[in-house]
Design an enzyme around this catalytic site. Structure first.
Site, PDB file in Angstrom:
ATOM      1  N   ARG A  36     -97.874  21.238  33.752  1.00 12.13           N
ATOM      2  CA  ARG A  36     -98.947  21.270  34.930  1.00 12.13           C
ATOM      3  C   ARG A  36    -100.295  20.957  34.829  1.00 12.13           C
ATOM      4  O   ARG A  36    -101.065  21.056  35.705  1.00 12.13           O
ATOM      5  CB  ARG A  36     -98.654  22.724  35.922  1.00 12.13           C
ATOM      6  CG  ARG A  36     -97.168  22.393  36.655  1.00 12.13           C
ATOM      7  CD  ARG A  36     -96.908  23.529  37.463  1.00 12.13           C
ATOM      8  NE  ARG A  36     -95.586  23.559  37.811  1.00 12.13           N
ATOM      9  CZ  ARG A  36     -94.515  23.897  37.302  1.00 12.13           C
ATOM     10  NH1 ARG A  36     -94.565  24.535  35.941  1.00 12.13           N
ATOM     11  NH2 ARG A  36     -93.680  23.525  37.956  1.00 12.13           N
ATOM     12  N   HIS A  68     -89.993  15.694  27.443  1.00 17.76           N
ATOM     13  CA  HIS A  68     -90.344  15.148  28.772  1.00 17.76           C
ATOM     14  C   HIS A  68     -91.796  15.170  29.104  1.00 17.76           C
ATOM     15  O   HIS A  68     -92.466  16.225  28.800  1.00 17.76           O
ATOM     16  CB  HIS A  68     -89.692  15.929  29.937  1.00 17.76           C
ATOM     17  CG  HIS A  68     -89.812  14.948  31.546  1.00 17.76           C
ATOM     18  ND1 HIS A  68     -90.670  14.678  31.824  1.00 17.76           N
ATOM     19  CD2 HIS A  68     -88.590  14.802  31.693  1.00 17.76           C
ATOM     20  CE1 HIS A  68     -90.101  14.085  32.956  1.00 17.76           C
ATOM     21  NE2 HIS A  68     -89.006  13.967  33.071  1.00 17.76           N
ATOM     22  N   TYR A  71     -96.376  16.526  34.211  1.00 13.46           N
ATOM     23  CA  TYR A  71     -96.063  15.797  35.758  1.00 13.46           C
ATOM     24  C   TYR A  71     -97.354  15.140  36.000  1.00 13.46           C
ATOM     25  O   TYR A  71     -97.087  14.291  36.774  1.00 13.46           O
ATOM     26  CB  TYR A  71     -95.993  17.038  36.741  1.00 13.46           C
ATOM     27  CG  TYR A  71     -94.832  17.870  36.417  1.00 13.46           C
ATOM     28  CD1 TYR A  71     -93.631  17.292  36.568  1.00 13.46           C
ATOM     29  CD2 TYR A  71     -94.894  19.286  36.259  1.00 13.46           C
ATOM     30  CE1 TYR A  71     -92.422  18.002  36.597  1.00 13.46           C
ATOM     31  CE2 TYR A  71     -93.726  20.105  36.246  1.00 13.46           C
ATOM     32  CZ  TYR A  71     -92.329  19.422  36.278  1.00 13.46           C
ATOM     33  OH  TYR A  71     -91.403  19.983  36.166  1.00 13.46           O
ATOM     34  N   HIS A 108     -92.206   9.218  33.515  1.00 17.45           N
ATOM     35  CA  HIS A 108     -91.765   8.536  34.883  1.00 17.45           C
ATOM     36  C   HIS A 108     -92.876   7.667  34.771  1.00 17.45           C
ATOM     37  O   HIS A 108     -93.770   7.505  34.267  1.00 17.45           O
ATOM     38  CB  HIS A 108     -92.057   9.482  36.082  1.00 17.45           C
ATOM     39  CG  HIS A 108     -90.964  10.607  36.115  1.00 17.45           C
ATOM     40  ND1 HIS A 108     -91.050  11.775  36.666  1.00 17.45           N
ATOM     41  CD2 HIS A 108     -89.970  10.852  35.237  1.00 17.45           C
ATOM     42  CE1 HIS A 108     -89.936  12.386  36.728  1.00 17.45           C
ATOM     43  NE2 HIS A 108     -89.348  11.952  35.782  1.00 17.45           N
ATOM     44  N   GLU A 144     -87.992   6.277  32.763  1.00 14.15           N
ATOM     45  CA  GLU A 144     -87.062   6.762  33.656  1.00 14.15           C
ATOM     46  C   GLU A 144     -86.921   6.110  34.836  1.00 14.15           C
ATOM     47  O   GLU A 144     -88.060   5.814  35.597  1.00 14.15           O
ATOM     48  CB  GLU A 144     -87.266   8.244  33.704  1.00 14.15           C
ATOM     49  CG  GLU A 144     -86.396   9.022  34.682  1.00 14.15           C
ATOM     50  CD  GLU A 144     -86.279  10.416  34.748  1.00 14.15           C
ATOM     51  OE1 GLU A 144     -87.144  11.152  33.799  1.00 14.15           O
ATOM     52  OE2 GLU A 144     -85.501  11.100  35.285  1.00 14.15           O
ATOM     53  N   HIS A 181     -81.943   9.883  40.724  1.00 14.82           N
ATOM     54  CA  HIS A 181     -82.947   9.119  41.340  1.00 14.82           C
ATOM     55  C   HIS A 181     -82.206   7.814  41.410  1.00 14.82           C
ATOM     56  O   HIS A 181     -82.855   7.221  42.354  1.00 14.82           O
ATOM     57  CB  HIS A 181     -83.949   8.677  39.958  1.00 14.82           C
ATOM     58  CG  HIS A 181     -84.654  10.055  39.529  1.00 14.82           C
ATOM     59  ND1 HIS A 181     -85.718  10.166  38.497  1.00 14.82           N
ATOM     60  CD2 HIS A 181     -84.565  11.366  39.852  1.00 14.82           C
ATOM     61  CE1 HIS A 181     -85.877  11.141  38.495  1.00 14.82           C
ATOM     62  NE2 HIS A 181     -85.440  12.227  39.066  1.00 14.82           N
ATOM     63  N   HIS A 215     -80.023  11.515  32.405  1.00 16.43           N
ATOM     64  CA  HIS A 215     -80.205  12.606  33.168  1.00 16.43           C
ATOM     65  C   HIS A 215     -79.263  12.555  34.072  1.00 16.43           C
ATOM     66  O   HIS A 215     -79.210  11.855  35.193  1.00 16.43           O
ATOM     67  CB  HIS A 215     -81.600  12.484  33.779  1.00 16.43           C
ATOM     68  CG  HIS A 215     -82.878  12.953  32.832  1.00 16.43           C
ATOM     69  ND1 HIS A 215     -84.151  12.598  33.439  1.00 16.43           N
ATOM     70  CD2 HIS A 215     -82.800  13.448  31.817  1.00 16.43           C
ATOM     71  CE1 HIS A 215     -84.935  13.334  32.453  1.00 16.43           C
ATOM     72  NE2 HIS A 215     -84.125  13.558  31.475  1.00 16.43           N
ATOM     73  N   ASP A 228     -86.762  12.950  45.594  1.00 18.25           N
ATOM     74  CA  ASP A 228     -86.295  13.500  44.235  1.00 18.25           C
ATOM     75  C   ASP A 228     -86.133  14.901  44.347  1.00 18.25           C
ATOM     76  O   ASP A 228     -86.920  15.809  44.115  1.00 18.25           O
ATOM     77  CB  ASP A 228     -87.538  13.178  43.232  1.00 18.25           C
ATOM     78  CG  ASP A 228     -87.103  13.382  41.926  1.00 18.25           C
ATOM     79  OD1 ASP A 228     -86.091  14.150  41.790  1.00 18.25           O
ATOM     80  OD2 ASP A 228     -87.952  13.350  40.943  1.00 18.25           O
ATOM     81  N   HIS A 230     -83.058  17.339  42.974  1.00 16.70           N
ATOM     82  CA  HIS A 230     -81.763  17.600  42.184  1.00 16.70           C
ATOM     83  C   HIS A 230     -80.933  18.462  42.619  1.00 16.70           C
ATOM     84  O   HIS A 230     -81.534  19.598  43.166  1.00 16.70           O
ATOM     85  CB  HIS A 230     -82.113  18.090  40.725  1.00 16.70           C
ATOM     86  CG  HIS A 230     -83.127  16.941  40.369  1.00 16.70           C
ATOM     87  ND1 HIS A 230     -83.473  17.051  38.610  1.00 16.70           N
ATOM     88  CD2 HIS A 230     -83.432  15.653  40.420  1.00 16.70           C
ATOM     89  CE1 HIS A 230     -84.300  15.909  38.271  1.00 16.70           C
ATOM     90  NE2 HIS A 230     -84.112  15.116  39.579  1.00 16.70           N
ATOM     91  N   GLU A 260     -81.074  18.421  34.587  1.00 14.92           N
ATOM     92  CA  GLU A 260     -82.353  19.084  35.113  1.00 14.92           C
ATOM     93  C   GLU A 260     -81.942  19.571  36.481  1.00 14.92           C
ATOM     94  O   GLU A 260     -82.575  19.447  37.412  1.00 14.92           O
ATOM     95  CB  GLU A 260     -83.346  18.082  35.527  1.00 14.92           C
ATOM     96  CG  GLU A 260     -83.604  17.410  34.008  1.00 14.92           C
ATOM     97  CD  GLU A 260     -84.427  16.074  34.262  1.00 14.92           C
ATOM     98  OE1 GLU A 260     -84.005  15.046  35.058  1.00 14.92           O
ATOM     99  OE2 GLU A 260     -85.599  15.916  33.685  1.00 14.92           O
TER     100      GLU A 260
HETATM  101 ZN   LIG Z   1     -86.081  13.748  39.283  1.00 15.21          ZN
HETATM  102 ZN   LIG Z   2     -84.950  13.162  35.362  1.00 15.41          ZN
END
Ligand SMILES: [Zn+2]
Ligand SMILES: [Zn+2]
Length: 281
Positions: A36, A68, A71, A108, A144, A181, A215, A228, A230, A260
């Site tokens: 973050r 990953h 963000y 992303h 991704e 996604h 994913h 988005d 999950h 995820e």
């Molecule tokens: Zn996602």
């Molecule tokens: Zn993902």
């Protein structure tokens, strides 16, 4: 079958491996730092040594270990300052992966914020080409696919292809295919048949051989919702049949699978691991 979860590093990088192994993971995804913030504490020599040692002696395949991106970075940003900051963090993160022996870094593609798809594509290509040039060659960047939220880049397979094939050198890049996604972007995955035809579409535009990671997430939103969110495997709008097809595809090509999925009173990570293993047969 190489399968695992995104696992927290709150108790330490090496402890994340133990937690994953205890759940039966043979693949692993982590953030190497707080996702973050913009800044990260440098990796200590001890952290690196312990992480590598623990990974080496665990049931997790090092080549199925991925990090990953945090963000905040936006690799499609039309503004100079956020773009430069994003690029720097991509380079930093790839260097951290190299030190930890993590071969894949998932990113992303971001948002062009209204300047148009072509501008977004050009900016992403610029960011990743530069990042590849300035980082060790033992780390592969995985792009991704996106949900197709307003101004987002890389949700349509054709768009991913037009980005991907401009990247140099191409062997530094691969694709992370996220089932939630793709479904949110409008690609049907609900039955074996529709999942197969979605994979075929991907093969025609980008090529399935470029998928280096799946994913595996169900979707809280409906097909084409562009959101988005999950969901636990089988409890969302994709469902078990289509997800089972994706798992079988991944296993047939020896592609690692990472979930995820949420953790709540309906199910935890171990619960989703169990379902995924059942759906593989
Ligand atoms: Zn996602
Ligand atoms: Zn993902």
């Amino acid at each position: 079958m190489k399968i695992g979860m995104h696992v927290s590093i709150a108790e330490g990088l090496d402890k994340s491996i133990d937690n994953a192994v205890n759940m039966g993971c043979t693949a692993l995804q982590i953030f190497t730092r707080n996702p973050r913030g913009w800044t990260s504490k440098p990796l200590l020599k001890n952290d690196i040594v312990n992480f590598k040692k623990r990974l080496e002696s665990s049931k997790i395949d090092r080549l199925a270990t991925v990090a990953h991106m945090p963000y905040l970075p936006n690799f499609s940003s039309p503004e100079a300052v956020p773009f430069t900051r994003s690029l720097k963090s991509l380079i930093d993160e790839a260097k951290r992966c190299s030190k930890l022996g993590i071969p894949y870094l998932v990113a992303h593609l971001g948002s062009h914020k209204g300047l148009g798809d072509q501008k977004g594509i050009d900016t992403v290509v610029k960011a990743f080409t530069k990042a590849a040039k300035e980082t060790p060659s033992d780390v592969i960047f995985l792009l991704e696919n996106n949900v197709g939220f307003k101004h987002s880049v890389g949700s349509k397979f054709e768009e991913i292809a037009s980005i991907f094939f401009q990247l140099k050198p191409l062997d530094r890049f691969g694709i992370c295919f996220d089932s939630c996604h793709a479904f949110a972007a409008g690609y049907d995955l609900r039955t074996e048949k529709t999942a197969f035809s979605t994979l075929e579409k991907f093969d025609e535009s980008v090529g399935l051989k470029h998928i280096k990671l799946i994913h595996l997430n169900d979707s809280k939103g409906e097909i084409g919702c562009n959101i988005d969110r999950h969901e636990h495997l089988g409890l969302g709008h994709i469902g078990k049949e289509g997800l089972g097809k994706i798992i079988k595809f991944a296993n047939s090509k020896k592609i690692p699978i990472i979930m995820e999925t949420p953790i709540d009173d309906r199910r935890d990570d171990a619960g989703n691991m169990k379902i995924a293993k059942e759906l593989a047969h």
